[in-house]
Structure formats: structure tokens, C-alpha cells
Design a protein around this motif. Structure first.
Motif, PDB file in Angstrom:
ATOM      1  N   ASP A 100       0.828  -1.208   0.000  1.00 38.13           N
ATOM      2  CA  ASP A 100       0.000   0.000   0.000  1.00 38.13           C
ATOM      3  C   ASP A 100       0.861   1.256   0.000  1.00 38.13           C
ATOM      4  O   ASP A 100       0.588   2.218  -0.728  1.00 38.13           O
ATOM      5  CB  ASP A 100      -0.925   0.016   1.225  1.00 38.13           C
ATOM      6  CG  ASP A 100      -2.127  -0.902   1.051  1.00 38.13           C
ATOM      7  OD1 ASP A 100      -2.155  -1.652   0.052  1.00 38.13           O
ATOM      8  OD2 ASP A 100      -3.030  -0.891   1.907  1.00 38.13           O
ATOM      9  N   HIS A 124      -9.073   2.470  -2.013  1.00 40.40           N
ATOM     10  CA  HIS A 124      -8.448   2.248  -0.703  1.00 40.40           C
ATOM     11  C   HIS A 124      -9.048   3.212   0.318  1.00 40.40           C
ATOM     12  O   HIS A 124      -8.325   3.906   1.045  1.00 40.40           O
ATOM     13  CB  HIS A 124      -6.926   2.434  -0.799  1.00 40.40           C
ATOM     14  CG  HIS A 124      -6.256   1.479  -1.737  1.00 40.40           C
ATOM     15  ND1 HIS A 124      -6.193   1.707  -3.099  1.00 40.40           N
ATOM     16  CD2 HIS A 124      -5.641   0.284  -1.527  1.00 40.40           C
ATOM     17  CE1 HIS A 124      -5.553   0.702  -3.672  1.00 40.40           C
ATOM     18  NE2 HIS A 124      -5.227  -0.167  -2.750  1.00 40.40           N
ATOM     19  N   TRP A 127      -8.008   3.753   4.049  1.00 42.51           N
ATOM     20  CA  TRP A 127      -6.898   4.580   4.510  1.00 42.51           C
ATOM     21  C   TRP A 127      -7.368   5.797   5.308  1.00 42.51           C
ATOM     22  O   TRP A 127      -6.601   6.363   6.078  1.00 42.51           O
ATOM     23  CB  TRP A 127      -6.076   5.084   3.315  1.00 42.51           C
ATOM     24  CG  TRP A 127      -5.307   4.028   2.596  1.00 42.51           C
ATOM     25  CD1 TRP A 127      -5.049   2.747   3.014  1.00 42.51           C
ATOM     26  CD2 TRP A 127      -4.664   4.157   1.321  1.00 42.51           C
ATOM     27  NE1 TRP A 127      -4.307   2.083   2.075  1.00 42.51           N
ATOM     28  CE2 TRP A 127      -4.051   2.917   1.023  1.00 42.51           C
ATOM     29  CE3 TRP A 127      -4.554   5.186   0.397  1.00 42.51           C
ATOM     30  CZ2 TRP A 127      -3.337   2.683  -0.151  1.00 42.51           C
ATOM     31  CZ3 TRP A 127      -3.840   4.968  -0.779  1.00 42.51           C
ATOM     32  CH2 TRP A 127      -3.236   3.727  -1.051  1.00 42.51           C
ATOM     33  N   ILE A 182      -1.845   4.323   7.128  1.00 33.18           N
ATOM     34  CA  ILE A 182      -1.340   3.308   6.214  1.00 33.18           C
ATOM     35  C   ILE A 182      -0.088   2.653   6.810  1.00 33.18           C
ATOM     36  O   ILE A 182       0.731   3.331   7.433  1.00 33.18           O
ATOM     37  CB  ILE A 182      -1.018   3.961   4.838  1.00 33.18           C
ATOM     38  CG1 ILE A 182      -0.701   2.931   3.777  1.00 33.18           C
ATOM     39  CG2 ILE A 182       0.106   4.958   4.967  1.00 33.18           C
ATOM     40  CD1 ILE A 182      -0.606   3.518   2.375  1.00 33.18           C
TER      41      ILE A 182
END
Length: 246
Positions: A100, A124, A127, A182
């Protein structure tokens, strides 16, 4: 040809009840081969795990081993039987970047087209701690070019160059910082990182670089802490092991 009987005198041990006699050529022995050199690569904990389970098993002596520590590449290399080419072994433990984090390409020369950056954030969304703020940012990025071009048209008659107007709108359209959670390294917990967007303008085309001084600080802190923790464990079970930092 007349068969000739062969006579043997065999003394059987006490308790033996069966005797098998095989005739013909004995099978050939296998050719002797050199032992394969052992080369292993695993997680950062691999060096400790290998030493913990193989030490004092007769496979090597600690005095014939050394450990190389590379903080820049976040890895440790254990060399075993360093002077014996036949029994030489190398075990590498490394801390790898999380996919990521690598995907963001933070603090590199990579430039993002607004819609691509918006799509990545959309895929994503986990996040973002604040999902509503995340969706707002995604919407802004996905509609960025059309929105900015419309505002440029409305301001084109004002004083100042086209580029200056475009740059002002770019800077005002996006938040000054983007906060995401993250993981930086595999196996590590997520860290809060502040991302800054740096706009690159070419005519009416705009792209972004992602910058984060905080990410560099977190990266250095995590990798040093991880290596120091492993070195402490290794020294506890093999205090005489030579450790070389490079």
C-alpha cells in the motif's frame, strides 16, 4: 557344462532363523556429491529464529559466524561457517515495504493525474479515518480538470498570466494536507501520514507529486526500532556473535 556346487561355511548368530542369499552383481554406490550451500531469505525475525533453533546443534560454532546489519536496506545477513566453503550458509532477514505504501510513490518524482489519484483513493477508502472527508477528496480529484478549467475561463479576463490563475485555483481546490492511516512496512501497524500535493502544470494539464516529510521520519524510526529490537534478541542468545553495521 556340468554344474559345479559351491560350498560356503556360514556361522549364524544365535537367534537367527532366516538366511537370504542374493546372487548377481551388487548395486553400484552413488557418486559422492558436494553439499548444497544454504541460502535463505525471510522476514527480519528469520535470523533470530535460525540461531535460536540451530545454535548448539553441532552445525556451526558462533565463533565461525558473523552478522551484517544494513539499516538503509533494512536487512540483516547472518553468515555461517565463514571459512568453510563446503558448509557455508547465508541467512538474510529483511523488512519489506508494505504494498500500500509503495503504491503511493511518496517522495518520488512520480506524478499523478488527478483522476488516477482519485481512483486510487477510492479503491483504498480504508486509509481514511474520516470517511466523509475521504469521499469529498475523491470527488474533488475525480472532477478536478473540468472544475479547474471552468474557473480558469471565468477568470481569464482578470489581470495576471493564465498560468498564475491556474496555479491559484489548483492550490485552492485541494486541501493543504491529506491525512491517511497506512502501514509503511509489512507486518507493522498503520501509521498516520500527512501527504502534501505539489502541482505540476503544463498548459491546461495538471498533475501532482505526493510529498511527505513525516513519512520519511516514520520510515527511519520504524526501521531503526525494528532492527534494534532484533539485535537485542540476538545478543541475548549469542553474545559472542560478531555484528558488523554497514
Amino acid at each position: 557344462m556340468q554344474n559345479q556346487e559351491k560350498k560356503y561355511q556360514i556361522n549364524l548368530p544365535e537367534g537367527c532363523t532366516e538366511l537370504i542369499i542374493r546372487e548377481g552383481d551388487a548395486p553400484k554406490c552413488l557418486n559422492e556429491v558436494e553439499p548444497k550451500k544454504l541460502t535463505l531469505t525471510g522476514t527480519l525475525e528469520s535470523v533470530f529464529d535460525f540461531l535460536h533453533k540451530r545454535k548448539d546443534k553441532g552445525q556451526f560454532e558462533i565463533k565461525d559466524c558473523h552478522l551484517i546489519v544494513d539499516r538503509e536496506d533494512v536487512q540483516m545477513i547472518l553468515v555461517i561457517n565463514e571459512r568453510d566453503e563446503r558448509r557455508f550458509a547465508c541467512i538474510t532477514g529483511a523488512l519489506s515495504m508494505h504494498p500500500d505504501f509503495q503504491m503511493l510513490k511518496v517522495n518520488t518524482s512520480h506524478t499523478w493525474v488527478p483522476s488516477e489519484l482519485g481512483m486510487m483513493f477510492k479503491m483504498h477508502r480504508y486509509w481514511f479515518k474520516d470517511q466523509s472527508q475521504g469521499m469529498k477528496l475523491i470527488s474533488t480529484l475525480m472532477n478536478f480538470v473540468a472544475d479547474v478549467n471552468a474557473k480558469v475561463e471565468r477568470h481569464i479576463s482578470e489581470n495576471g498570466s493564465h498560468g498564475e490563475i491556474y496555479n491559484q485555483i489548483v492550490n485552492s481546490n485541494l486541501p493543504s494536507a491529506i491525512s491517511i492511516d497506512i502501514p509503511v512496512f509489512k507486518g507493522e501497524k498503520p501509521s498516520t501520514i500527512e501527504l502534501e500535493t505539489f502541482a505540476k502544470i503544463d498548459g491546461k494539464q495538471v498533475s501532482f507529486m505526493l510529498l511527505s516529510p513525516g513519512a520519511n521520519e516514520i520510515l527511519n524510526e520504524l526501521r531503526n526500532n525494528a532492527i534494534d529490537a532484533e539485535l537485542e534478541r540476538i545478543r541475548a542468545i549469542a553474545p559472542e556473535l560478531v555484528i558488523i553495521e554497514r
